[in-house]
Design an enzyme around this catalytic site. Structure first.
Site, mmCIF file in Angstrom:
data_model
loop_
_atom_site.group_PDB
_atom_site.id
_atom_site.type_symbol
_atom_site.label_atom_id
_atom_site.label_comp_id
_atom_site.label_asym_id
_atom_site.label_seq_id
_atom_site.Cartn_x
_atom_site.Cartn_y
_atom_site.Cartn_z
ATOM 1 N N HIS A 186 -18.993 18.978 36.248
ATOM 2 C CA HIS A 186 -19.189 18.457 34.891
ATOM 3 C C HIS A 186 -18.895 19.497 33.812
ATOM 4 O O HIS A 186 -18.401 19.177 32.742
ATOM 5 C CB HIS A 186 -20.648 17.986 34.769
ATOM 6 C CG HIS A 186 -20.892 16.986 33.702
ATOM 7 N ND1 HIS A 186 -22.007 16.190 33.681
ATOM 8 C CD2 HIS A 186 -20.197 16.637 32.602
ATOM 9 C CE1 HIS A 186 -21.961 15.396 32.621
ATOM 10 N NE2 HIS A 186 -20.875 15.647 31.950
ATOM 11 N N TYR B 103 -27.169 11.913 33.212
ATOM 12 C CA TYR B 103 -27.260 10.876 32.157
ATOM 13 C C TYR B 103 -28.587 10.174 32.249
ATOM 14 O O TYR B 103 -28.856 9.535 33.261
ATOM 15 C CB TYR B 103 -26.138 9.857 32.274
ATOM 16 C CG TYR B 103 -24.752 10.355 31.937
ATOM 17 C CD1 TYR B 103 -24.515 11.608 31.361
ATOM 18 C CD2 TYR B 103 -23.642 9.570 32.209
ATOM 19 C CE1 TYR B 103 -23.228 12.039 31.066
ATOM 20 C CE2 TYR B 103 -22.352 9.995 31.909
ATOM 21 C CZ TYR B 103 -22.157 11.225 31.341
ATOM 22 O OH TYR B 103 -20.878 11.652 31.039
ATOM 23 N N ASP C 37 -17.697 5.290 35.275
ATOM 24 C CA ASP C 37 -17.938 6.719 35.067
ATOM 25 C C ASP C 37 -19.410 6.989 34.760
ATOM 26 O O ASP C 37 -19.975 6.404 33.828
ATOM 27 C CB ASP C 37 -17.084 7.210 33.885
ATOM 28 C CG ASP C 37 -17.248 8.702 33.660
ATOM 29 O OD1 ASP C 37 -16.606 9.480 34.378
ATOM 30 O OD2 ASP C 37 -18.040 9.090 32.779
ATOM 31 N N SER D 16 -14.292 18.841 34.526
ATOM 32 C CA SER D 16 -14.527 18.419 33.151
ATOM 33 C C SER D 16 -14.970 19.632 32.337
ATOM 34 O O SER D 16 -15.776 20.443 32.819
ATOM 35 C CB SER D 16 -15.625 17.342 33.137
ATOM 36 O OG SER D 16 -15.762 16.807 31.849
#
Ligand SMILES: NC(=O)c1ccc[n+]([C@@H]2O[C@H](COP(=O)([O-])OP(=O)(O)OC[C@H]3O[C@@H](n4cnc5c(N)ncnc54)[C@H](OP(=O)(O)O)[C@@H]3O)[C@@H](O)[C@H]2O)c1
Length: 290
Positions: A119, A42, A37, A149
């Site tokens: 996201h 990030y 994931d 998400s």
């Protein structure tokens, strides 16, 4: 059978250096792990991060692996346009979705993404525009499955209705904050969303069945070792009692609290995402699942 957890990589390439990332990935593979994931953002909030570091490290590691042995899960829409804050994000317009996916494919060094997540809900773009663009990516073969998400219960419901109405790709995965103890009433994790009963009912009653992924299962390490204090947003007498009982169980089974937590989430039908920069810790955490 594939290991029923995904490897979280939020700190890969920023606070966790490449060497340790590779050790963790090697360990995950050796334990039978297949799901990795990541996200295109990030970790932009890290002092040395811009976003994309995690995908790049995974791409470098995957380069000499058999690509089809792994499910690469990435997320788009929450990369910062102002470099360090969450108040100006790339979002999920059709153009932003297509652009973001090209960036992720490039950094991951792959021709397809197994699961592409929206996201974070983008309040400035219609759900239909986002989901049509994401569905197009599945039709083109660049993406295999879609996920959401941090969407509110109401927005998940509306999205599912739109999907049925327009014959779009189903939501195959959902990813939310979740662990074996509930947050205290009123706890706010914005922009993250924790699963509650209403959301869980919605996710379990979609037009197509989906896999629910639980992120932050170890509460950033607070649920990893017996005796650690709970963070304020989870600190209640009932939770302390539940954690103490799980700590006892861990001791009696010669396992860590983390291992019991991850096992329990799997037994409850969730796919936990577990993260560490330490390969031996990963092995301990997965002890009851391997
Ligand atoms: N969709 C979303 O919005 C969203 C949000 C958050 C996270 N995620 C995903 O979910 C993944 C997991 O989330 P998370 O990082 O918050 O997970 P977490 O399981 O709550 O916390 C991971 C932390 O726990 C520590 N830890 C792990 N095992 C330990 C042990 N045995 N003893 C002591 N500490 C231990 C790790 O530190 P060490 O590295 O020092 O071991 C790591 O920093 C992320 O990597 C990311 O992929 C998604």
């Amino acid at each position: 059978m594939a290991l029923p957890v995904a490897l979280g990589t939020v700190n890969f390439g920023t606070s966790i250096d490449k060497e340790h990332c590779f050790q963790v990935l090697d360990m995950f593979q050796s334990l039978g792990g297949t799901r990795i994931d990541t996200a295109d953002n990030y970790a932009f909030w890290h002092p040395q991060g811009q976003g994309g570091e995690s995908e790049r490290v995974i791409g470098a590691w995957l380069a000499d692996k058999n690509r089809s042995d792994f499910e690469i899960i990435t997320k788009i829409g929450a990369q910062s346009l102002s470099s360090k804050t969450f108040d100006n994000l790339t979002g999920l317009s059709a153009a932003a979705v297509l652009r973001a996916v090209e960036g992720s494919l490039y950094r991951l060094g792959t021709s397809y993404i197994d699961v592409l997540f929206a996201h974070l809900d983008d309040p400035h773009t219609s759900l239909l525009e986002t989901w049509q663009a994401m569905s197009q990516l599945v039709a083109s073969g660049k993406v295999r499955k879609l996920g959401i998400s941090n969407y509110s219960t109401q927005r998940v419901k509306v999205l599912d209705e739109l999907i049925v109405q327009h014959g779009l790709e189903p939501v195959s995965y959902a990813q939310y904050r979740h662990t074996v103890i509930p947050p205290v009433p009123g706890a706010d994790f914005a922009p993250q969303i924790a699963i509650d009963d209403g959301l869980l009912a919605q996710l379990r009653n979609m037009s197509a069945p989906l896999t629910i992924m639980a992120y932050s299962p170890l509460l950033d390490g607070h649920l990893a070792v017996a005796g650690a204090e709970l963070p304020a947003q989870y600190d209640s007498a009932a939770n302390r009692e539940a954690v103490a009982a799980m700590g006892e169980e861990a001791r009696s089974r010669n396992a860590s609290l983390a291992a019991v937590v991850l096992e329990r989430l799997c037994q409850q039908g969730f796919l936990p995402i577990t993260a560490t920069g330490n390969a031996q810790r990963l092995r301990e955490n997965l002890k009851l699942l391997c």
